[in-house]
Design a protein around this motif. Structure first.
Motif, mmCIF file in Angstrom:
data_model
loop_
_atom_site.group_PDB
_atom_site.id
_atom_site.type_symbol
_atom_site.label_atom_id
_atom_site.label_comp_id
_atom_site.label_asym_id
_atom_site.label_seq_id
_atom_site.Cartn_x
_atom_site.Cartn_y
_atom_site.Cartn_z
ATOM 1 N N ARG A 115 5.532 9.356 -5.972
ATOM 2 C CA ARG A 115 6.138 10.426 -5.561
ATOM 3 C C ARG A 115 7.879 10.314 -5.777
ATOM 4 O O ARG A 115 8.428 11.441 -5.825
ATOM 5 N N ASN A 116 8.324 9.227 -5.206
ATOM 6 C CA ASN A 116 9.968 8.763 -5.324
ATOM 7 C C ASN A 116 9.859 7.680 -5.739
ATOM 8 O O ASN A 116 10.048 6.673 -5.054
ATOM 9 N N PRO A 117 9.987 7.192 -7.297
ATOM 10 C CA PRO A 117 10.145 5.807 -7.571
ATOM 11 C C PRO A 117 11.398 4.758 -7.039
ATOM 12 O O PRO A 117 10.857 3.834 -6.945
ATOM 13 N N GLU A 118 12.450 5.478 -7.149
ATOM 14 C CA GLU A 118 13.464 4.900 -6.426
ATOM 15 C C GLU A 118 13.301 4.451 -5.233
ATOM 16 O O GLU A 118 13.554 3.184 -4.831
ATOM 17 N N ARG A 119 12.979 5.293 -4.118
ATOM 18 C CA ARG A 119 12.622 4.575 -2.953
ATOM 19 C C ARG A 119 11.386 3.879 -2.646
ATOM 20 O O ARG A 119 11.269 2.986 -1.827
ATOM 21 N N GLN B 271 0.767 -1.221 -0.115
ATOM 22 C CA GLN B 271 -0.091 0.091 -0.130
ATOM 23 C C GLN B 271 0.948 1.455 -0.175
ATOM 24 O O GLN B 271 0.691 2.163 -0.887
ATOM 25 N N TRP B 272 1.734 1.119 0.983
ATOM 26 C CA TRP B 272 2.511 2.377 0.998
ATOM 27 C C TRP B 272 3.596 2.403 0.089
ATOM 28 O O TRP B 272 4.050 3.543 -0.293
ATOM 29 N N GLY B 273 4.225 1.227 -0.486
ATOM 30 C CA GLY B 273 5.069 1.265 -1.608
ATOM 31 C C GLY B 273 4.646 1.971 -2.846
ATOM 32 O O GLY B 273 5.332 2.657 -3.448
ATOM 33 N N LEU B 274 3.537 1.668 -3.210
ATOM 34 C CA LEU B 274 2.861 2.349 -4.320
ATOM 35 C C LEU B 274 2.487 3.709 -4.199
ATOM 36 O O LEU B 274 2.966 4.498 -5.043
ATOM 37 N N TRP B 275 2.105 4.057 -2.899
ATOM 38 C CA TRP B 275 1.909 5.533 -2.625
ATOM 39 C C TRP B 275 3.001 6.282 -2.863
ATOM 40 O O TRP B 275 3.354 7.376 -3.418
ATOM 41 N N LEU B 276 4.533 5.612 -2.307
ATOM 42 C CA LEU B 276 5.566 6.497 -2.261
ATOM 43 C C LEU B 276 6.473 6.417 -3.684
ATOM 44 O O LEU B 276 7.007 7.212 -4.266
ATOM 45 N N GLU C 110 -0.430 -12.742 -8.123
ATOM 46 C CA GLU C 110 -0.221 -11.592 -7.189
ATOM 47 C C GLU C 110 0.833 -10.549 -7.671
ATOM 48 O O GLU C 110 0.869 -9.590 -7.688
ATOM 49 N N ASP C 111 2.034 -11.252 -8.392
ATOM 50 C CA ASP C 111 2.999 -10.500 -8.652
ATOM 51 C C ASP C 111 2.366 -9.690 -9.974
ATOM 52 O O ASP C 111 3.056 -8.586 -10.195
ATOM 53 N N LEU C 112 1.683 -10.334 -10.840
ATOM 54 C CA LEU C 112 0.962 -9.560 -11.886
ATOM 55 C C LEU C 112 0.350 -8.488 -11.736
ATOM 56 O O LEU C 112 0.185 -7.256 -12.364
ATOM 57 N N ALA C 113 -0.467 -8.606 -10.629
ATOM 58 C CA ALA C 113 -1.577 -7.728 -9.983
ATOM 59 C C ALA C 113 -0.773 -6.438 -9.597
ATOM 60 O O ALA C 113 -0.919 -5.204 -9.770
ATOM 61 N N LEU C 114 0.584 -6.588 -8.874
ATOM 62 C CA LEU C 114 1.146 -5.656 -8.445
ATOM 63 C C LEU C 114 2.034 -4.966 -9.378
ATOM 64 O O LEU C 114 2.181 -3.577 -9.293
ATOM 65 N N LEU C 115 2.396 -5.275 -10.385
ATOM 66 C CA LEU C 115 2.883 -5.150 -11.488
ATOM 67 C C LEU C 115 2.280 -3.977 -12.199
ATOM 68 O O LEU C 115 2.613 -3.053 -12.641
ATOM 69 N N GLU C 116 0.839 -4.585 -12.661
ATOM 70 C CA GLU C 116 0.076 -3.583 -13.066
ATOM 71 C C GLU C 116 -0.203 -2.230 -12.276
ATOM 72 O O GLU C 116 -0.247 -0.956 -12.577
ATOM 73 N N ALA C 117 -0.191 -2.347 -10.889
ATOM 74 C CA ALA C 117 -0.593 -1.396 -10.005
ATOM 75 C C ALA C 117 0.758 -0.329 -10.331
ATOM 76 O O ALA C 117 0.747 0.809 -10.018
ATOM 77 N N ILE C 118 1.840 -0.594 -10.119
ATOM 78 C CA ILE C 118 3.181 -0.011 -10.283
ATOM 79 C C ILE C 118 3.199 0.642 -11.589
ATOM 80 O O ILE C 118 3.456 1.737 -11.617
ATOM 81 N N LYS C 119 2.696 0.014 -12.601
ATOM 82 C CA LYS C 119 2.680 0.900 -13.983
ATOM 83 C C LYS C 119 1.921 1.666 -13.928
ATOM 84 O O LYS C 119 2.151 2.793 -14.515
#
Length: 565
Positions: free
Chosen positions: A180-184, A172-177, A203-212
């Motif tokens: 604002r700061n992709p590296e961190r 949750q907070w990794g996506l939020w961050l 799960e990996d694919l779902a998180l990948l789509e959220a990061i994209k």
């Protein structure tokens, strides 16, 4: 406050609350009262602390937690409010660092109003309220709040989430961050030491789509993390990574400077007489840049991975087939289009070294040794080399998994390469053909080579090949004769050892059933005398012996008399 109204109202206009003189007097009185109250509570708390742990409120025991004393709660809570309103930050921090009974809900609004966000975060951490603590840090990161005592809220957030190891909270907070700061943010989502975890492609694919969705560039980095560091075996993820790599190459070729540079490298290699492969030439002569590293990474992934859909990737490469000829040859090899791959290497790239290596490796173009050299000289290729090629680079030592190439496949590819050489015209192709024939005499059969070779070729070009082929054929013939003679001798030895055993065992001959349904008497055949013996049994068969009453020769030899025993 009541005395102010009683003493000065209505003499001071407009009223005692808004008049400057009474407002200032009120502030002085409140400050003095607060200071007196703070001094009293501080001394009371110090005296209680001096009395030691025996001064505990009633209701507590060793086995049962002690009940919270409302007096202690009131004292500590009021002290937090007084320290905050009086601006005594040092005393406030000292109170929070000691054991206390502060009611957090009572002091939250006061701490926010006076920008004491560090004290608020300390309270949340002590009470284990990570949700509100992360919310405080998020507002500091966004700039909505400021507190000089929290210089790096991003690091605080990463440290807390790493310590908690809560997957849902981290995502949750990794996506939020990441927004604002992709590296961190990726530092949270891509832990270096994540331990052994069962692979969960969904799960990996779902998180990948959220990061994209949050950051497309961060999505590519996370995809690379899944494929190369997590070593995912999902074909879909490999397809996505291969497609993303081709897309990055297309973006690079859209720049005219990059396109001209790569075309110039291909032309200079084709005009040079060198024994190095085009891949090694490109890596050593092209200046270091993100575009160069992207192409090397793409080449190594296409050659090392066997999980992506090569037909789909080939269709994407056709758009830039004049520049990306090496990549196209790699994909053709994955599809089994060996003739097309070798033709591209020989006639388009003029890379005979890679073509012969392609045959030697059974259809691969990047051996582990080449991958190791590229990883040593180019940043960012170490993980890819270890994952896809089994090459581990540690303290200068290189360990790699050995791959076995089928000899039949190697021979077939060499025949195709010889045919590709023969299709070309010019002195170079003749020279390459002669070199291939003479160097691969062990893997090429003379009956396959002679029909392909032009009739006007001088014998001198094939002297080494013919001599080695004839020598090998003669050697095989003589070796066959030796093996045949040895086998005949072994057969004779076996027959000699078993003759006596077979002689003693004899043979049992079964007679056909008589027409009346009765069976014929059991008989045996004497192989040495050529006589048939009829056994006529008399008496009874016991447990341990059988009594033979008479043995009669049906075909007596000699004087024609019957012999009885």
């Amino acid at each position: 406050m009541t005395n102010l109204v009683r003493n000065y109202s209505p003499h001071i206009a407009p009223n005692t609350r808004t008049a400057p003189s009474t407002a200032e007097l009120r502030n002085i009185l409140v400050t003095e009262a607060s200071q007196k109250l703070q001094d009293f509570l501080t001394r009371w708390r110090a005296r209680r602390k001096a009395r030691g742990p025996n001064d505990q409120p009633a209701g507590g025991s060793e086995k049962q937690p002690k009940a919270v004393d409302p007096v202690l709660e009131a004292v500590d809570t009021v002290l937090v409010k007084l320290y905050t309103e009086l601006g005594k930050t040092h005393e406030l921090y000292n109170l929070l660092l000691e054991p206390h009974d502060i009611v957090v809900s009572e002091v939250e609004s006061v701490l926010r109003r006076h920008n004491q966000y560090n004290a608020l975060s300390m309270l949340y951490r002590q009470k284990g309220n990570e949700i509100k603590l992360l919310d405080v840090w998020s507002k500091l990161i966004d700039g909505e709040w400021t507190d000089e005592n929290i210089p790096d809220p991003v690091s605080n957030m990463i440290s807390l989430l790493t310590e908690k190891r809560d997957r849902a909270l981290t995502q949750q907070w990794g996506l939020w961050l990441t927004k604002r700061n992709p590296e961190r943010g990726l530092q949270l989502l891509m832990p270096k030491d994540s331990g052994k975890r069962r692979e969960k492609p969904e799960e990996d694919l779902a998180l990948l789509e959220a990061i994209k969705e949050a950051n497309p560039a961060a999505g590519i980095q996370y995809l690379e993390y899944l494929v190369l560091q997590r070593k995912s075996s999902s074909p879909h993820l490999h397809d996505l990574f291969a497609a993303a790599s081709i897309e990055q190459l297309s973006t690079a070729l859209a720049q005219e400077s990059v396109s001209k540079l790569w075309r110039a490298k291909a032309a200079s290699y084709a005009s040079s007489r060198t024994d190095t492969s085009f891949l090694a030439y490109f890596a050593s002569t092209t200046p270091d840049s993100p575009h160069k590293r992207t192409r090397l990474k793409t080449i190594m992934f296409l050659a090392g991975s066997g999980l992506y859909d090569a037909s789909v990737i080939r269709s994407r490469l056709l758009e830039h087939q004049k520049v990306l000829r090496l990549e196209l040859a790699i994909v053709d090899g994955k599809l089994g289009h060996h003739r097309e791959a070798l033709s591209a290497l020989v006639h388009d790239l003029h890379d005979a070294t890679s073509a012969e290596m392609y045959c030697t490796l059974g259809g691969d173009l990047v051996p582990p040794r080449t991958a190791q050299i590229l990883a040593e000289n180019n940043e960012g290729l170490e993980v890819l080399t270890t994952t896809l090629y089994g090459v581990k680079i540690k303290a200068g030592a290189v360990t790699r998994q050995k791959s076995v190439v089928d000899e039949g496949t190697k021979t077939e590819l060499l025949k195709i390469l010889l045919e590709v050489y023969m299709m070309g015209n010019g002195e170079d192709n003749a020279r390459r053909s002669a070199h291939l024939i003479n160097s691969q005499a062990k893997n090429l059969d003379v009956l396959d080579v002679l029909p392909i070779v032009p009739q006007d070729w001088p014998i001198s070009l094939m002297t080494s090949f013919l001599a080695r082929s004839f020598r090998r054929t003669l050697h095989a013939q003589h070796e066959g004769k030796i093996v045949k003679t040895m086998s005949a001798g072994q057969n004779l030895e076996v027959r000699d050892r078993t003759w006596l055993i077979l002689r003693e065992e004899g043979a049992i001959v079964e007679e056909p059933v008589e027409p009346n349904g009765s069976k014929a008497d059991p008989q045996s055949f004497d192989e040495k005398r050529g006589e048939k013996l009829g056994l006529h049994l008399t008496g009874q068969v016991g447990h341990d012996e059988m009594h033979v009453g008479k043995i009669e020769l049906d075909n007596p030899v000699g004087d024609g008399e019957s012999n009885f025993v």
